[in-house]
Write an enzyme that holds these catalytic residues in place. Structure first.
Site, PDB file in Angstrom:
ATOM      1  N   SER A   1      44.111  37.325  23.373  1.00 32.10           N
ATOM      2  CA  SER A   1      45.191  37.953  23.016  1.00 32.10           C
ATOM      3  C   SER A   1      46.599  37.926  23.937  1.00 32.10           C
ATOM      4  O   SER A   1      46.375  37.264  24.842  1.00 32.10           O
ATOM      5  CB  SER A   1      44.692  39.617  23.437  1.00 32.10           C
ATOM      6  OG  SER A   1      45.756  40.341  23.487  1.00 32.10           O
TER       7      SER A   1
ATOM      8  N   TYR B   1      41.031  44.748  29.662  1.00 31.53           N
ATOM      9  CA  TYR B   1      41.250  44.071  28.369  1.00 31.53           C
ATOM     10  C   TYR B   1      41.974  42.686  28.642  1.00 31.53           C
ATOM     11  O   TYR B   1      41.650  41.633  28.367  1.00 31.53           O
ATOM     12  CB  TYR B   1      41.933  44.760  27.465  1.00 31.53           C
ATOM     13  CG  TYR B   1      42.387  44.009  26.154  1.00 31.53           C
ATOM     14  CD1 TYR B   1      41.003  43.733  25.391  1.00 31.53           C
ATOM     15  CD2 TYR B   1      43.380  43.748  25.725  1.00 31.53           C
ATOM     16  CE1 TYR B   1      41.367  43.230  24.158  1.00 31.53           C
ATOM     17  CE2 TYR B   1      43.856  43.204  24.626  1.00 31.53           C
ATOM     18  CZ  TYR B   1      42.683  42.802  23.708  1.00 31.53           C
ATOM     19  OH  TYR B   1      42.695  42.288  22.619  1.00 31.53           O
TER      20      TYR B   1
ATOM     21  N   LYS C   1      40.649  38.948  28.392  1.00 32.98           N
ATOM     22  CA  LYS C   1      41.196  37.857  27.596  1.00 32.98           C
ATOM     23  C   LYS C   1      41.942  36.835  28.182  1.00 32.98           C
ATOM     24  O   LYS C   1      41.866  35.588  27.401  1.00 32.98           O
ATOM     25  CB  LYS C   1      42.293  38.455  26.329  1.00 32.98           C
ATOM     26  CG  LYS C   1      41.754  39.574  25.519  1.00 32.98           C
ATOM     27  CD  LYS C   1      40.805  38.917  24.562  1.00 32.98           C
ATOM     28  CE  LYS C   1      40.298  39.900  23.561  1.00 32.98           C
ATOM     29  NZ  LYS C   1      39.560  39.211  22.453  1.00 32.98           N
TER      30      LYS C   1
END
Length: 262
Positions: free
Chosen positions: A145, A158, A162
């Site tokens: 991401s 997150y 990633k």
């Protein structure tokens, strides 16, 4: 013909998180390029719909409904694919995701869960698939991401996971070269169920689009097409790379509005 280099005729792929969004679009795109696919996610009804689309493209799909947040469940997909199709050429580690959460509310357990779901599952499946991929000279595509390389409040878990997946891609590529290529896609804002709250709000949607250099939210097909490129002979001289398919983002295109601490 140059377009022949994009074909995946007779190959076999495993796609995780394939019930909807990027995973579903990727499974169908791979089928359209000539591959049979094992598709896995939690919801069997969604997978059956994707399997129908794969069949419409003239290829076979094998459905596995499983909770892929468990690394062992992800790893088992490799042997299932070989058993069902006789070979394995491609793994697409698409399953993942973590809800935004303020830093001081992100517990150690929350961080560990993010790492397990976004990195450990990908590692488990990659290692399990490695013998078959070494035999076919296959490849792995990890779905990372943009939040793994840009900084925005609320994305500590997150974004860290990633970013780890992106560097894992480089390290695994070194370990598996020259027989197996490993690449990743750094995905920007894509119109999937995870972005419904934005896409369904004209004001938020316009704000996000205006903050994106290409002035639009991505489509799942944008990512699926990149997977096909990386998996095919067209991308055959690429390994250990993270392709940024994000509309040109250099900073987050939507802030969560989290206040200063103090």
């Amino acid at each position: 013909m140059i377009l022949d280099r994009f074909k995946l005729t007779g190959q076999v792929a495993v796609v995780t998180g394939a019930g909807r969004g990027i995973g579903a679009a990727t499974a169908v795109a791979l089928a359209e390029a000539g591959a049979d696919v094992l598709i896995a996610s939690r919801t069997e009804s969604q997978l059956e719909e994707v399997a129908t689309r794969v069949a419409d493209a003239g290829r076979r799909a094998h459905v596995v409904a499983a909770d892929l947040s468990a690394p062992d469940a992800a790893a088992a997909l490799a042997s299932t694919a070989v058993s069902e199709f006789g070979r394995l050429d491609l793994v697409v580690n698409n399953v993942g995701g973590t809800y935004p959460r303020p830093l001081l509310e992100s517990s150690v357990e929350f961080m560990e869960e993010a790492f397990r779901f976004n990195v450990a599952t990908a590692h488990a499946l990659t290692v399990a698939a490695a013998p078959a991929l070494l035999e076919t000279g296959g490849s792995v595509v990890n779905i990372s991401s943009v939040m793994g390389r840009v900084a925005g409040r609320g994305f500590a878990a997150y974004g860290t996971a990633k970013a780890a997946l992106a560097h894992y891609t480089r390290l695994a590529a070194a370990d598996l070269a020259p027989r197996v290529r490993v690449n990743a896609i750094s995905v920007g804002s894509v119109a999937t169920s995870a972005l419904e709250i934005v896409v369904g709000n004209p004001e938020l949607k316009e704000k996000m689009e205006s903050a994106t250099p290409l002035r639009r939210i991505g489509e799942a097909a944008d990512i699926a097409a990149t997977v096909v490129f990386l998996a095919s002979r067209a991308g055959g001289y690429i390994t250990g790379k993270i392709l940024e398919v994000d509309g040109g983002l250099q900073t987050p295109n939507l802030e969560l509005g989290l206040p200063d601490l103090g």
